[in-house]
Motif scaffolding. Structure first.
Motif, PDB file in Angstrom:
ATOM      1  N   ALA A   1      24.959  86.609  13.213  1.00  0.00           N
ATOM      2  CA  ALA A   1      24.884  86.065  11.857  1.00  0.00           C
ATOM      3  C   ALA A   1      25.402  87.057  10.820  1.00  0.00           C
ATOM      4  O   ALA A   1      25.445  88.267  11.048  1.00  0.00           O
ATOM      5  CB  ALA A   1      23.444  85.679  11.530  1.00  0.00           C
ATOM      6  N   HIS A   2      25.769  86.517   9.643  1.00  0.00           N
ATOM      7  CA  HIS A   2      26.214  87.375   8.540  1.00  0.00           C
ATOM      8  C   HIS A   2      25.117  88.346   8.130  1.00  0.00           C
ATOM      9  O   HIS A   2      25.382  89.494   7.772  1.00  0.00           O
ATOM     10  CB  HIS A   2      26.565  86.526   7.306  1.00  0.00           C
ATOM     11  N   ALA A   3      23.883  87.850   8.111  1.00  0.00           N
ATOM     12  CA  ALA A   3      22.746  88.640   7.654  1.00  0.00           C
ATOM     13  C   ALA A   3      21.543  88.331   8.527  1.00  0.00           C
ATOM     14  O   ALA A   3      21.454  87.269   9.135  1.00  0.00           O
ATOM     15  CB  ALA A   3      22.438  88.315   6.192  1.00  0.00           C
ATOM     16  N   ARG A   4      20.609  89.273   8.560  1.00  0.00           N
ATOM     17  CA  ARG A   4      19.406  89.076   9.349  1.00  0.00           C
ATOM     18  C   ARG A   4      18.187  89.499   8.547  1.00  0.00           C
ATOM     19  O   ARG A   4      18.228  90.481   7.797  1.00  0.00           O
ATOM     20  CB  ARG A   4      19.475  89.869  10.654  1.00  0.00           C
ATOM     21  N   VAL A   5      17.116  88.718   8.690  1.00  0.00           N
ATOM     22  CA  VAL A   5      15.839  89.041   8.058  1.00  0.00           C
ATOM     23  C   VAL A   5      14.816  89.134   9.180  1.00  0.00           C
ATOM     24  O   VAL A   5      14.484  88.137   9.816  1.00  0.00           O
ATOM     25  CB  VAL A   5      15.425  87.980   7.019  1.00  0.00           C
ATOM     26  N   ASP A   6      14.330  90.353   9.420  1.00  0.00           N
ATOM     27  CA  ASP A   6      13.398  90.595  10.519  1.00  0.00           C
ATOM     28  C   ASP A   6      11.972  90.841  10.041  1.00  0.00           C
ATOM     29  O   ASP A   6      11.031  90.654  10.810  1.00  0.00           O
ATOM     30  CB  ASP A   6      13.843  91.811  11.338  1.00  0.00           C
ATOM     31  N   HIS A   7      11.814  91.300   8.797  1.00  0.00           N
ATOM     32  CA  HIS A   7      10.503  91.712   8.306  1.00  0.00           C
ATOM     33  C   HIS A   7       9.979  90.827   7.171  1.00  0.00           C
ATOM     34  O   HIS A   7       8.795  90.514   7.139  1.00  0.00           O
ATOM     35  CB  HIS A   7      10.558  93.156   7.808  1.00  0.00           C
ATOM     36  N   ALA A   8      10.834  90.479   6.248  1.00  0.00           N
ATOM     37  CA  ALA A   8      10.418  89.757   5.045  1.00  0.00           C
ATOM     38  C   ALA A   8      10.124  88.293   5.343  1.00  0.00           C
ATOM     39  O   ALA A   8      10.430  87.783   6.424  1.00  0.00           O
ATOM     40  CB  ALA A   8      11.499  89.870   3.973  1.00  0.00           C
ATOM     41  N   ASP A   9       9.530  87.605   4.360  1.00  0.00           N
ATOM     42  CA  ASP A   9       9.353  86.168   4.484  1.00  0.00           C
ATOM     43  C   ASP A   9      10.564  85.461   3.863  1.00  0.00           C
ATOM     44  O   ASP A   9      11.578  86.098   3.543  1.00  0.00           O
ATOM     45  CB  ASP A   9       8.021  85.707   3.890  1.00  0.00           C
TER      46      ASP A   9
ATOM     47  N   LEU B   1      25.379  78.697  10.747  1.00  0.00           N
ATOM     48  CA  LEU B   1      25.282  80.008  10.105  1.00  0.00           C
ATOM     49  C   LEU B   1      26.659  80.642   9.929  1.00  0.00           C
ATOM     50  O   LEU B   1      26.934  81.278   8.915  1.00  0.00           O
ATOM     51  CB  LEU B   1      24.387  80.940  10.937  1.00  0.00           C
ATOM     52  N   GLY B   2      27.520  80.439  10.922  1.00  0.00           N
ATOM     53  CA  GLY B   2      28.860  81.027  10.845  1.00  0.00           C
ATOM     54  C   GLY B   2      29.734  80.387   9.787  1.00  0.00           C
ATOM     55  O   GLY B   2      30.598  81.048   9.198  1.00  0.00           O
ATOM     56  N   GLU B   3      29.519  79.098   9.519  1.00  0.00           N
ATOM     57  CA  GLU B   3      30.347  78.379   8.551  1.00  0.00           C
ATOM     58  C   GLU B   3      29.863  78.584   7.122  1.00  0.00           C
ATOM     59  O   GLU B   3      30.640  78.476   6.164  1.00  0.00           O
ATOM     60  CB  GLU B   3      30.336  76.883   8.887  1.00  0.00           C
ATOM     61  N   ALA B   4      28.592  78.896   6.936  1.00  0.00           N
ATOM     62  CA  ALA B   4      28.036  79.073   5.594  1.00  0.00           C
ATOM     63  C   ALA B   4      28.593  80.324   4.933  1.00  0.00           C
ATOM     64  O   ALA B   4      28.968  81.289   5.605  1.00  0.00           O
ATOM     65  CB  ALA B   4      26.514  79.154   5.672  1.00  0.00           C
ATOM     66  N   GLY B   5      28.612  80.294   3.607  1.00  0.00           N
ATOM     67  CA  GLY B   5      29.031  81.490   2.880  1.00  0.00           C
ATOM     68  C   GLY B   5      28.133  82.662   3.190  1.00  0.00           C
ATOM     69  O   GLY B   5      28.587  83.808   3.314  1.00  0.00           O
ATOM     70  N   LEU B   6      26.832  82.378   3.332  1.00  0.00           N
ATOM     71  CA  LEU B   6      25.878  83.379   3.801  1.00  0.00           C
ATOM     72  C   LEU B   6      25.006  82.715   4.852  1.00  0.00           C
ATOM     73  O   LEU B   6      24.229  81.813   4.557  1.00  0.00           O
ATOM     74  CB  LEU B   6      25.007  83.910   2.653  1.00  0.00           C
ATOM     75  N   GLY B   7      25.162  83.146   6.095  1.00  0.00           N
ATOM     76  CA  GLY B   7      24.357  82.627   7.193  1.00  0.00           C
ATOM     77  C   GLY B   7      23.304  83.656   7.551  1.00  0.00           C
ATOM     78  O   GLY B   7      23.635  84.787   7.905  1.00  0.00           O
ATOM     79  N   VAL B   8      22.031  83.279   7.469  1.00  0.00           N
ATOM     80  CA  VAL B   8      20.934  84.223   7.647  1.00  0.00           C
ATOM     81  C   VAL B   8      20.151  83.905   8.914  1.00  0.00           C
ATOM     82  O   VAL B   8      19.627  82.797   9.069  1.00  0.00           O
ATOM     83  CB  VAL B   8      19.974  84.201   6.436  1.00  0.00           C
ATOM     84  N   ALA B   9      20.068  84.880   9.802  1.00  0.00           N
ATOM     85  CA  ALA B   9      19.221  84.772  10.989  1.00  0.00           C
ATOM     86  C   ALA B   9      17.826  85.225  10.598  1.00  0.00           C
ATOM     87  O   ALA B   9      17.626  86.376  10.215  1.00  0.00           O
ATOM     88  CB  ALA B   9      19.773  85.635  12.115  1.00  0.00           C
ATOM     89  N   PHE B  10      16.855  84.310  10.682  1.00  0.00           N
ATOM     90  CA  PHE B  10      15.500  84.598  10.207  1.00  0.00           C
ATOM     91  C   PHE B  10      14.567  84.818  11.386  1.00  0.00           C
ATOM     92  O   PHE B  10      14.297  83.896  12.149  1.00  0.00           O
ATOM     93  CB  PHE B  10      14.993  83.449   9.330  1.00  0.00           C
ATOM     94  N   HIS B  11      14.060  86.062  11.539  1.00  0.00           N
ATOM     95  CA  HIS B  11      13.175  86.410  12.652  1.00  0.00           C
ATOM     96  C   HIS B  11      13.720  85.781  13.936  1.00  0.00           C
ATOM     97  O   HIS B  11      12.998  85.098  14.667  1.00  0.00           O
ATOM     98  CB  HIS B  11      11.757  85.952  12.359  1.00  0.00           C
ATOM     99  N   ALA B  12      14.984  86.028  14.180  1.00  0.00           N
ATOM    100  CA  ALA B  12      15.756  85.253  15.149  1.00  0.00           C
ATOM    101  C   ALA B  12      15.831  85.898  16.527  1.00  0.00           C
ATOM    102  O   ALA B  12      15.493  87.077  16.718  1.00  0.00           O
ATOM    103  CB  ALA B  12      17.168  85.041  14.609  1.00  0.00           C
ATOM    104  N   LYS B  13      16.305  85.079  17.475  1.00  0.00           N
ATOM    105  CA  LYS B  13      16.602  85.587  18.795  1.00  0.00           C
ATOM    106  C   LYS B  13      17.696  86.650  18.682  1.00  0.00           C
ATOM    107  O   LYS B  13      18.555  86.570  17.800  1.00  0.00           O
ATOM    108  CB  LYS B  13      17.079  84.443  19.704  1.00  0.00           C
ATOM    109  N   PRO B  14      17.694  87.682  19.555  1.00  0.00           N
ATOM    110  CA  PRO B  14      18.627  88.808  19.419  1.00  0.00           C
ATOM    111  C   PRO B  14      20.091  88.406  19.295  1.00  0.00           C
ATOM    112  O   PRO B  14      20.822  88.955  18.460  1.00  0.00           O
ATOM    113  CB  PRO B  14      18.374  89.614  20.696  1.00  0.00           C
ATOM    114  N   ALA B  15      20.534  87.459  20.115  1.00  0.00           N
ATOM    115  CA  ALA B  15      21.938  87.058  20.069  1.00  0.00           C
ATOM    116  C   ALA B  15      22.289  86.409  18.735  1.00  0.00           C
ATOM    117  O   ALA B  15      23.398  86.578  18.218  1.00  0.00           O
ATOM    118  CB  ALA B  15      22.255  86.101  21.218  1.00  0.00           C
TER     119      ALA B  15
END
Length: 302
Positions: free
Chosen positions: A276-284, A257-271
């Motif tokens: 991550a660059h971006a986080r998706v907590d609600h959407a699919d 995730l850190g190396e990608a141009g956009l790294g997305v944490a999807f419904h992820a663990k808090p850490a």
């Protein structure tokens, strides 16, 4: 409008099952960002872009928007407008492209799901190293008939909503997709085929007389191998780092995730979500299309 290179975009995304991007939400968000903010609806009720001049601090914008949105089930992703449509996509499988942890489902067949799930959870939170944790869990599965895998895939594995649309839309636009997992080829093969990935990479379970031998082939594909896969594919297709996107939920995804141009944490663990660059907590997973600027009518469905 100014050149895309001089602009920042904040994308608001809701779950299609619970549309929450109302005209009032868009108006309120645009107002707090300032008079020069423009807005574009990508999918009615589901996704909208707020475009504003650079320079602007992405983290500050995200924090401001999350603050005013409060408890609304809306995700916020902020990035440069230029180059946000990615040409290479890598995805984790367990608890990302599917709703389960495959090794936990295997363990359920030998009455050890609670014990194995606890180890899985600790490894995904980064509390213990992934590789020895995987060896420990696989050893508990010794003598499990390999035919159980087909049964699990048929009856227990569910694809995460939006995942197939995400992969199929990117493929339709000529971009490359890879499922890269710390799980097992027995699962990634069928899952990759169902979703439509170009390729899959994961670990090989050792078999003996059509049963699991309790071992996994070395070297184990974990955190560093996921990172290496991203870098290898990026080089193969002669892409810039900014042209890549990755998604995952666990600690072993962080390097990728850190190396990608956009790294997305999807419904992820808090850490993971925090790093991550971006986080998706609600959407699919369709959110990963909207943050690239795809409109509803461009999404490949069916």
């Amino acid at each position: 409008m100014a050149s895309p290179h001089d602009l920042v975009v904040a994308t608001l995304v809701a779950n299609p099952a619970r549309p929450a991007i109302t005209d009032e939400v868009i108006r309120m968000a645009a107002k707090v960002l300032g008079q020069e903010t423009e807005h574009v609806t990508l999918a009615s009720g589901i996704a909208a872009d707020l475009i504003l001049p650079a320079p602007a601090d992405a983290r500050s914008i995200e924090k401001t928007l999350r603050s005013i949105l409060g408890i609304e089930p809306i995700d916020v992703v902020v990035q440069p407008l230029a180059g946000r449509r990615k040409r290479l996509f890598l995805a984790d499988m367990d608890s990302t492209m599917i709703g389960q942890e495959c090794i936990d489902e295997l363990a359920d067949y030998v009455g050890l799901k609670a014990e194995v799930s606890e180890i899985t959870e600790r490894a995904m939170r980064g509390e213990i190293a992934f590789e020895p944790a995987l060896r420990e869990r696989v050893a508990l599965l010794k003598n499990l008939p390999v035919g159980v895998v087909d049964e699990i895939i048929a009856s227990r594995i569910t694809l995460t909503p939006g995942g197939r649309e995400l992969v199929q839309t990117m493929r339709a636009n000529g971009f490359y997709t890879c499922l890269v997992s710390g799980g097992f080829t027995l699962f990634t093969g069928p899952v990759a085929a169902k979703i439509g990935f170009h390729e899959h990479r994961s670990n090989f379970l050792v078999l003996k007389d059509e049963k699991l031998a309790g071992e996994v082939t070395e070297p184990i594909l974990g955190r560093e191998a996921k990172l290496a896969t991203l870098m290898e594919l990026r080089e193969r297709f002669d892409l810039r780092a900014t042209e890549t996107m990755a998604v995952g939920d666990g600690a072993n995804d962080l390097a990728m995730l850190g190396e990608a141009g956009l790294g997305v944490a999807f419904h992820a663990k808090p850490a993971v979500a925090a790093a991550a660059h971006a986080r998706v907590d609600h959407a699919d997973l369709s959110a990963l299309l909207y943050v690239q600027g795809y409109r509803d009518e461009e999404v490949v469905r069916g």
